[in-house]
Write a protein that holds these residues in place. Structure first.
Motif, mmCIF file in Angstrom:
data_model
loop_
_atom_site.group_PDB
_atom_site.id
_atom_site.type_symbol
_atom_site.label_atom_id
_atom_site.label_comp_id
_atom_site.label_asym_id
_atom_site.label_seq_id
_atom_site.Cartn_x
_atom_site.Cartn_y
_atom_site.Cartn_z
ATOM 1 N N ALA A 1 73.507 33.340 65.284
ATOM 2 C CA ALA A 1 73.167 34.248 66.350
ATOM 3 C C ALA A 1 72.027 33.428 67.000
ATOM 4 O O ALA A 1 70.973 32.847 66.166
ATOM 5 C CB ALA A 1 73.277 35.532 66.205
ATOM 6 N N ASP A 2 71.749 33.503 68.504
ATOM 7 C CA ASP A 2 70.564 33.184 68.984
ATOM 8 C C ASP A 2 69.442 34.137 68.739
ATOM 9 O O ASP A 2 69.699 35.092 68.070
ATOM 10 C CB ASP A 2 70.721 32.860 70.396
ATOM 11 C CG ASP A 2 71.067 33.899 71.106
ATOM 12 O OD1 ASP A 2 70.858 35.054 70.714
ATOM 13 O OD2 ASP A 2 71.583 33.608 72.393
ATOM 14 N N GLU A 3 68.334 33.954 69.383
ATOM 15 C CA GLU A 3 67.085 34.919 69.319
ATOM 16 C C GLU A 3 67.654 36.255 69.885
ATOM 17 O O GLU A 3 66.777 37.068 69.516
ATOM 18 C CB GLU A 3 66.140 34.319 69.986
ATOM 19 C CG GLU A 3 66.071 34.033 71.330
ATOM 20 C CD GLU A 3 66.782 32.716 71.775
ATOM 21 O OE1 GLU A 3 66.796 32.487 73.146
ATOM 22 O OE2 GLU A 3 67.116 32.083 70.832
ATOM 23 N N THR A 4 68.541 36.240 70.519
ATOM 24 C CA THR A 4 68.861 37.762 71.066
ATOM 25 C C THR A 4 70.093 38.270 70.590
ATOM 26 O O THR A 4 70.667 39.287 70.983
ATOM 27 C CB THR A 4 69.095 37.590 72.803
ATOM 28 O OG1 THR A 4 70.285 36.862 72.878
ATOM 29 C CG2 THR A 4 68.012 37.143 73.415
ATOM 30 N N GLY A 5 70.545 37.685 69.502
ATOM 31 C CA GLY A 5 71.771 38.196 68.613
ATOM 32 C C GLY A 5 72.999 37.817 69.152
ATOM 33 O O GLY A 5 73.852 38.101 68.688
ATOM 34 N N HIS A 6 72.926 37.081 70.202
ATOM 35 C CA HIS A 6 74.368 36.606 70.688
ATOM 36 C C HIS A 6 75.103 35.466 70.066
ATOM 37 O O HIS A 6 74.297 34.512 69.449
ATOM 38 C CB HIS A 6 74.141 36.142 72.317
ATOM 39 C CG HIS A 6 74.192 37.259 73.287
ATOM 40 N ND1 HIS A 6 72.739 37.879 73.642
ATOM 41 C CD2 HIS A 6 74.911 38.174 73.841
ATOM 42 C CE1 HIS A 6 72.847 39.091 74.310
ATOM 43 N NE2 HIS A 6 73.994 39.168 74.463
#
Length: 288
Positions: free
Chosen positions: A173-178
């Protein structure tokens, strides 16, 4: 030992442990023996029935391989896997569900926006979501191990015509959890019924069908690992899952969208010329 009887054999077994036995090991084994002994007494288990049970376990051992674990399948269709999952799930987080016997270890990396459909037929499914804690905060860089069956209803480890990593991927996931990826819409399928589990299902008058689903294993430092699966709300076997894996919070809806709404930045961007399916499903993890 000379005075063991039908009535006292469980108590005799309970005393048959060394003084240094781990207390939890003793607790589990004594409880297991107690329930097994009670079961045998309750149904007046015959020698033929006892031998049949042993033969089924022997058969399970013979056909179990690294790619197919018949003992896991027994646990699944008897409801044991789901029972253990539910006992240790917390309603504040996404429910766990069965791992199943066909998970492939060490899947290949799947890039953000990557595609698992490749050249397989069937409708494109765009899946996205966010990994969150129970406090609603995003969990950055969580790992999502994703797998499913091919359109023929078979996992890669079952199908000699598929690469072993077909429909398997490990996304970060990316830094925003997406996270987001594309695949083909999963299909309902039958669990293997050519072994002792099939004999059990036949004896019980049960079918071997599972509703279609996507499997996830989601992990992040400081959080409890989650093994789960998500199911579409229009599947005909949603209320007839032979391994009891469906939970209310794991049911989601596929939405049909025109090809003009397919987003940029995906592996299939510019290649989708027909309506596609879309679902957003967030995953909530428990802190350790």
């Amino acid at each position: 030992m000379r005075n063991v009887t039908v009535e006292n054999i469980t108590e005799v077994f309970a005393e048959y442990f060394g003084k240094d036995t781990d207390p939890r090991t003793r607790e589990v084994l004594v409880a297991m023996a107690r329930h097994m002994h009670d079961f045998a007494r309750e149904v007046n288990l015959t020698h033929d029935e006892w031998r049949k049970g042993l033969a089924m376990l022997e058969h399970a051992g013979r056909i179990t391989t690294p790619e197919r674990n018949e003992f896991v399948l027994f646990s699944d269709v008897l409801g044991m896997s789901s029972l253990v999952d539910m006992m240790h799930s917390d309603p504040a987080a996404t429910s766990s569900s069965v791992l199943g016997p066909f998970h492939v270890s060490n899947p290949p990396p799947l890039e953000m926006g990557g595609d698992m459909k490749r050249d397989f037929g069937g409708p494109v499914l765009l899946v996205e979501g966010q990994v969150l804690g129970t406090d609603g905060k995003a969990i950055p860089h969580a790992k999502i191990d994703i797998w499913q069956t091919a359109p023929n209803g078979m996992y890669s480890s079952q199908d000699p015509d598929q690469d072993i990593n077909s429909f398997h991927g490990l996304m970060t996931a990316d830094e925003t959890g997406h996270f987001r990826f594309t695949t083909v819409r999963p299909v309902e399928y039958t669990v293997p019924s050519d072994g002792p589990v099939g004999e059990l299902l036949d004896a019980a008058g049960r079918h071997p069908w599972r509703p279609s689903h996507l499997h996830y294993i989601v992990t992040a430092p400081g959080y409890r690992s989650l093994v789960t699966e998500i199911f579409p709300d229009d599947d005909p076997y949603l209320d007839q899952d032979t391994v009891f894996g469906v939970r209310d919070d794991l049911v989601m809806t596929y939405h049909t969208k025109p090809s003009s709404e397919f987003p940029a930045g995906m592996a299939l961007s510019g290649k989708v010329n027909e309506p596609f399916l879309y679902v957003k499903f967030d995953v909530i993890l428990l802190a350790e």
